[in-house]
Write a protein that holds these residues in place. Structure first.
Motif, PDB file in Angstrom:
ATOM      1  N   ALA A   1       0.787  -3.682   6.328  1.00 50.18           N
ATOM      2  CA  ALA A   1       1.947  -3.108   5.623  1.00 50.18           C
ATOM      3  C   ALA A   1       3.143  -4.057   5.653  1.00 50.18           C
ATOM      4  O   ALA A   1       3.952  -4.064   4.728  1.00 50.18           O
ATOM      5  CB  ALA A   1       2.339  -1.771   6.246  1.00 50.18           C
TER       6      ALA A   1
ATOM      7  N   ALA B   1      12.249  -5.392   4.205  1.00 53.23           N
ATOM      8  CA  ALA B   1      13.590  -5.162   4.775  1.00 53.23           C
ATOM      9  C   ALA B   1      14.429  -4.136   4.027  1.00 53.23           C
ATOM     10  O   ALA B   1      15.631  -4.015   4.269  1.00 53.23           O
ATOM     11  CB  ALA B   1      14.360  -6.478   4.923  1.00 53.23           C
TER      12      ALA B   1
ATOM     13  N   GLY C   1       0.773  -1.239   0.000  1.00 50.92           N
ATOM     14  CA  GLY C   1       0.000   0.000   0.000  1.00 50.92           C
ATOM     15  C   GLY C   1       0.798   1.279   0.000  1.00 50.92           C
ATOM     16  O   GLY C   1       0.570   2.162  -0.843  1.00 50.92           O
ATOM     17  N   ASN C   2       1.779   1.420   0.879  1.00 54.23           N
ATOM     18  CA  ASN C   2       2.503   2.694   0.975  1.00 54.23           C
ATOM     19  C   ASN C   2       3.461   2.918  -0.187  1.00 54.23           C
ATOM     20  O   ASN C   2       3.582   4.043  -0.676  1.00 54.23           O
ATOM     21  CB  ASN C   2       3.245   2.789   2.311  1.00 54.23           C
ATOM     22  CG  ASN C   2       2.295   3.143   3.441  1.00 54.23           C
ATOM     23  OD1 ASN C   2       1.372   3.940   3.261  1.00 54.23           O
ATOM     24  ND2 ASN C   2       2.511   2.552   4.585  1.00 54.23           N
TER      25      ASN C   2
ATOM     26  N   GLU D   1       0.372   4.087  11.959  1.00 59.83           N
ATOM     27  CA  GLU D   1      -0.359   2.889  11.542  1.00 59.83           C
ATOM     28  C   GLU D   1       0.207   1.650  12.227  1.00 59.83           C
ATOM     29  O   GLU D   1       1.323   1.679  12.769  1.00 59.83           O
ATOM     30  CB  GLU D   1      -0.340   2.758  10.021  1.00 59.83           C
ATOM     31  CG  GLU D   1       0.967   2.422   9.367  1.00 59.83           C
ATOM     32  CD  GLU D   1       0.752   2.094   7.886  1.00 59.83           C
ATOM     33  OE1 GLU D   1       1.062   2.947   7.037  1.00 59.83           O
ATOM     34  OE2 GLU D   1       0.272   0.979   7.594  1.00 59.83           O
TER      35      GLU D   1
ATOM     36  N   GLY E   1       9.504  -5.381   6.985  1.00 65.04           N
ATOM     37  CA  GLY E   1       8.593  -6.111   6.081  1.00 65.04           C
ATOM     38  C   GLY E   1       9.435  -6.724   4.969  1.00 65.04           C
ATOM     39  O   GLY E   1       9.959  -7.817   5.085  1.00 65.04           O
TER      40      GLY E   1
HETATM   41  C1  LIG Z   1       4.060   1.595   7.285  1.00 67.78           C
HETATM   42  C2  LIG Z   1       5.143   0.614   6.915  1.00 67.78           C
HETATM   43  N1  LIG Z   1       6.008   0.232   7.878  1.00 67.78           N
HETATM   44  C3  LIG Z   1       6.997  -0.644   7.617  1.00 67.78           C
HETATM   45  C4  LIG Z   1       7.151  -1.194   6.353  1.00 67.78           C
HETATM   46  C5  LIG Z   1       8.289  -2.179   6.156  1.00 67.78           C
HETATM   47  O1  LIG Z   1       9.342  -1.521   5.471  1.00 67.78           O
HETATM   48  P1  LIG Z   1      10.340  -2.481   4.644  1.00 67.78           P
HETATM   49  O2  LIG Z   1      10.942  -3.425   5.641  1.00 67.78           O
HETATM   50  O3  LIG Z   1      11.345  -1.561   4.010  1.00 67.78           O
HETATM   51  O4  LIG Z   1       9.493  -3.189   3.637  1.00 67.78           O
HETATM   52  C6  LIG Z   1       6.282  -0.835   5.317  1.00 67.78           C
HETATM   53  C7  LIG Z   1       6.465  -1.454   3.983  1.00 67.78           C
HETATM   54  C8  LIG Z   1       5.525  -1.376   3.024  1.00 67.78           C
HETATM   55  C9  LIG Z   1       5.696  -2.038   1.748  1.00 67.78           C
HETATM   56  O5  LIG Z   1       6.506  -2.933   1.604  1.00 67.78           O
HETATM   57  C10 LIG Z   1       4.851  -1.574   0.618  1.00 67.78           C
HETATM   58  O6  LIG Z   1       4.235  -0.496   0.732  1.00 67.78           O
HETATM   59  O7  LIG Z   1       4.789  -2.302  -0.397  1.00 67.78           O
HETATM   60  C11 LIG Z   1       5.267   0.109   5.603  1.00 67.78           C
HETATM   61  O8  LIG Z   1       4.395   0.530   4.653  1.00 67.78           O
END
Ligand SMILES: Cc1ncc(COP(=O)(O)O)c(/C=C/C(=O)C(=O)O)c1O
Length: 348
Positions: free
Chosen positions: A237, A187, A84-85, A284, A185
């Motif tokens: 997320a 990473a 989403g983000n 969030e 997520g």
């Molecule tokens: C609010 C929020 N907090 C933490 C993460 C994790 O960051 P990464 O470990 O760099 O992935 C995401 C990741 C989102 C997506 O992967 C996407 O939007 O496709 C996020 O939206």
């Protein structure tokens, strides 16, 4: 005044004379001290509020760099898989750069605010009957076949843009913190922060933090050291079972004497409410994995009392209004349009 990341941190970024100086005034986000939680937890706790960015998450940092470089290279279309983000940021910066944006999201698993953004910024949206990991595999294959630029965090320009947050933390704190707590997520972000702290330390001797990353228990591939085929967490997320930057996240934790840990959905939701109601900061659910992780590791003693801790709040709470209302025990009391009815309640 603030000119956006490509200009503010030009010396640290792959910005050339040909790079369009794209900006939506991303970056320069507040580092907010939390006096009550610091008191309760026995550490000096600050939060990096990335939800203040133009599209409400840290993704703007990486996307401004990746989209600017795509345009410089003559591309007219960017594409990403997203929970989403990433897609919200890609759609916004593509619109700003007069480029096309195509996104692939897991159907039914994207927070409403993020879908609203993708729609309004004019992205071409495909919601697949699959999860993020499957969407990412699909998009990587498609971008290898078509003249379309992939802007997921496997694109190194994303990491370059996102590392600027570490620079700001050091500038705002006057030093690197003892601990940097961050949700994990795919990473990319933990990878970017570690790169940023090392680069900034090299030039400014600001020191290096322990990198403490937190996965959701239902999606904790790195903690379990296995791909999670069907990741599940309320923190949509980070509902990611096969992190693209898995090895870099492990390196960041090992090199920094930190750790990749996991937190449960109840721990995330508890931190989510505690942060908002105690300190007035609404982030969030996925963002609150960093707060839940700090609480967990202070309890375990892995984070020492008196430590200078920065927790990254990666996304604005407004992104996911449904979870906020659905998960809250606080509900509006519906009353007739009658002052006495309200007074009666107040006098309870
Ligand atoms: C609010 C929020 N907090 C933490 C993460 C994790 O960051 P990464 O470990 O760099 O992935 C995401 C990741 C989102 C997506 O992967 C996407 O939007 O496709 C996020 O939206």
């Amino acid at each position: 005044s603030w000119k956006g990341l490509l200009q503010q941190y030009r010396e640290y970024l792959p910005v050339t004379e040909e790079t369009p100086l794209l900006t939506l005034h991303e970056g320069n986000t507040p580092l907010i001290y939390l006096p009550k939680l610091s008191e309760q937890l026995g550490v000096e706790l600050h939060v990096k509020t990335e939800g203040v960015n133009p599209t409400g998450s840290f993704k703007d940092r990486g996307m401004v760099m990746a989209v600017a470089k795509a345009k410089e290279e003559g591309s007219d279309t960017v594409m990403c898989a997203s929970t989403g983000n990433t897609s919200a940021a890609a759609a916004a910066y593509a619109a700003r750069a007069n480029m096309k944006c195509i996104i692939v999201i897991p159907d039914g698993k994207i927070a409403f605010g993020k879908l609203a953004q993708a729609v309004m910024y004019g992205a071409e949206i495909y919601a697949i009957k699959g999860n993020f990991d499957q969407a990412l595999t699909m998009v990587r294959n498609i971008c290898a076949k078509l003249p379309i630029t992939l802007v997921n965090s496997v694109n190194p320009y994303r990491i370059e843009g996102q590392k600027t947050a570490a620079f700001e933390v050091c500038e705002q704190l006057g030093t690197a913190p003892d601990v940097l707590a961050i949700p994990v997520g795919n990473a990319g972000n933990i990878t970017a922060y570690w790169k940023g702290f090392k680069e900034f330390h090299e030039r400014n001797q600001t020191g290096l933090p322990e990198m403490r990353g937190f996965e959701a228990e239902g999606a904790a591939a790195i903690v379990r050291n296995e791909v999670i085929e069907e990741p599940e967490t309320i923190a949509t997320a980070i509902r990611i079972g096969n992190p693209a930057s898995w090895d870099k996240a492990v390196s960041a934790a090992e090199e920094s004497n930190g750790k990749i840990d996991e937190v449960t959905d109840p721990e995330i939701l508890s931190a989510y409410k505690l942060l908002a109601r105690t300190e007035g900061v609404f982030a969030e659910p996925a963002s609150c994995a960093s707060i839940a992780g700090v609480i967990k590791q202070i309890k375990s003693g892995e984070i020492k009392k008196g430590s200078k801790v920065v927790a990254v709040l990666t996304g604005n709470g407004l992104k996911d209004p449904n979870t906020a209302v659905d998960e809250s025990e606080i509900k509006p009391l519906v009353l007739p349009n009658d002052e006495d009815a309200v007074l009666e309640q107040l006098r309870g």
